[in-house]
Design a protein around this motif. Structure first.
Motif, PDB file in Angstrom:
ATOM      1  N   GLY A 119       0.816  -1.206   0.000  1.00  6.27           N
ATOM      2  CA  GLY A 119       0.000   0.000   0.000  1.00  6.27           C
ATOM      3  C   GLY A 119       0.847   1.252   0.000  1.00  6.27           C
ATOM      4  O   GLY A 119       2.073   1.197   0.101  1.00  6.27           O
ATOM      5  N   LYS A 133       0.217   0.186   6.963  1.00  8.96           N
ATOM      6  CA  LYS A 133       0.876  -1.107   6.760  1.00  8.96           C
ATOM      7  C   LYS A 133       1.768  -1.489   7.930  1.00  8.96           C
ATOM      8  O   LYS A 133       1.721  -2.635   8.403  1.00  8.96           O
ATOM      9  N   VAL A 154      -1.531  -8.844   0.052  1.00  8.94           N
ATOM     10  CA  VAL A 154      -2.710  -8.155   0.569  1.00  8.94           C
ATOM     11  C   VAL A 154      -2.599  -6.671   0.231  1.00  8.94           C
ATOM     12  O   VAL A 154      -1.567  -6.048   0.502  1.00  8.94           O
ATOM     13  N   GLY A 155      -3.647  -6.117  -0.355  1.00  6.69           N
ATOM     14  CA  GLY A 155      -3.691  -4.695  -0.662  1.00  6.69           C
ATOM     15  C   GLY A 155      -4.155  -3.909   0.545  1.00  6.69           C
ATOM     16  O   GLY A 155      -5.168  -4.239   1.154  1.00  6.69           O
ATOM     17  N   ASP A 207      -5.472  -0.361   1.668  1.00  2.19           N
ATOM     18  CA  ASP A 207      -6.059   0.891   1.219  1.00  2.19           C
ATOM     19  C   ASP A 207      -6.207   1.841   2.402  1.00  2.19           C
ATOM     20  O   ASP A 207      -6.232   1.417   3.560  1.00  2.19           O
ATOM     21  N   HIS A 242      -1.412   0.034  -6.376  1.00  2.00           N
ATOM     22  CA  HIS A 242      -2.359  -1.072  -6.558  1.00  2.00           C
ATOM     23  C   HIS A 242      -2.581  -1.461  -8.020  1.00  2.00           C
ATOM     24  O   HIS A 242      -3.212  -2.476  -8.297  1.00  2.00           O
ATOM     25  N   LYS A 264      -2.333  -5.258  -9.640  1.00  2.00           N
ATOM     26  CA  LYS A 264      -2.090  -6.257  -8.593  1.00  2.00           C
ATOM     27  C   LYS A 264      -3.325  -7.129  -8.400  1.00  2.00           C
ATOM     28  O   LYS A 264      -4.451  -6.656  -8.456  1.00  2.00           O
ATOM     29  N   TYR A 271      -4.825  -9.299  -5.515  1.00  2.00           N
ATOM     30  CA  TYR A 271      -4.677  -9.506  -4.077  1.00  2.00           C
ATOM     31  C   TYR A 271      -5.544 -10.657  -3.568  1.00  2.00           C
ATOM     32  O   TYR A 271      -6.657 -10.866  -4.056  1.00  2.00           O
ATOM     33  N   ARG A 317      -8.125  -7.279   0.356  1.00  2.00           N
ATOM     34  CA  ARG A 317      -7.833  -5.848   0.486  1.00  2.00           C
ATOM     35  C   ARG A 317      -8.445  -5.366   1.783  1.00  2.00           C
ATOM     36  O   ARG A 317      -9.579  -5.722   2.109  1.00  2.00           O
ATOM     37  N   ASP A 333      -9.052  -1.827   4.241  1.00  2.00           N
ATOM     38  CA  ASP A 333      -9.040  -0.376   4.372  1.00  2.00           C
ATOM     39  C   ASP A 333      -8.573  -0.046   5.782  1.00  2.00           C
ATOM     40  O   ASP A 333      -9.358  -0.076   6.729  1.00  2.00           O
TER      41      ASP A 333
END
Length: 188
Positions: free
Chosen positions: A10, A16, A119-120, A122, A157, A160, A162, A165, A167
């Motif tokens: 991210g 993160k 893992v994204g 956001d 992103h 990608k 994932y 994801r 938030d």
């Protein structure tokens, strides 16, 4: 038995690093936190910002080194996992360089057979800017969204795929760790 690899990808200030620490504290396993800040802390000034190079092709002189640095970074990660340690890494991988380069290609090569989980992470830009202004770390704080910060939001992103994801602007770190624990294979 190799350890598990969890990669949190991210933009800077998206949560993160805090999530990586929550994984260490709340997801069973022996987690090594091996992310961009830990890695870049080992580099001499001439190689910085290392694997944290911003999107936009701003340092074409450093880009060949970035490829080599990612190779070393993922190779070390693979070494930890092959020794049975679980690894969580907070990164900001993108492919918006002056010359074609995608760190995911290096990841696939170096982590082949280790099944990393990508893992994204956001976070709304307003929350990122509030975090950035509260702790500027050498950047000028103030109103507006600097162009490099806006570029991260999209570039990190782009392209990608994932497993999940999250938030992290609206999710507490412990809740994020619980969600990640639910998708991780059990440790041995």
């Amino acid at each position: 038995m190799p350890g598990r690899i969890l990669i949190l990808n991210g933009a800077p200030r998206s949560g993160k690093s805090t999530l990586a620490r929550a994984v260490q504290a709340h997801v069973p396993g022996r987690w090594i936190n091996w992310g961009v800040d830990a890695f870049n802390g080992t580099l001499p000034p001439a190689l910085l910002p290392g694997i944290g190079l911003r999107p936009g092709g701003e340092r074409p002189d450093l880009e060949p080194e970035v490829r080599r640095l990612y190779t070393g970074f993922f190779s070390a990660m693979a070494g930890f996992a092959r020794q049975g340690f679980d690894v969580v890494a907070d990164l900001g991988m993108h492919s918006v360089y002056a010359a074609p380069f995608d760190p995911l290609d290096v990841l696939r090569q170096e982590l082949n057979g280790l099944n990393p989980i990508l893992v994204g992470i956001d976070c709304p830009i307003e929350i990122i800017m509030a975090r950035r202004n509260a702790d500027p770390r050498g950047y000028v704080a103030g109103p507006g969204i600097p162009a490099p910060v806006a570029r991260w939001q999209e570039a990190v992103h782009e392209g990608k795929d994932y497993a999940l994801r999250l938030d992290m602007g609206n999710l507490a770190p412990e809740a994020g760790a619980a969600r990640l624990g639910g998708i991780m294979p059990q440790s041995m």
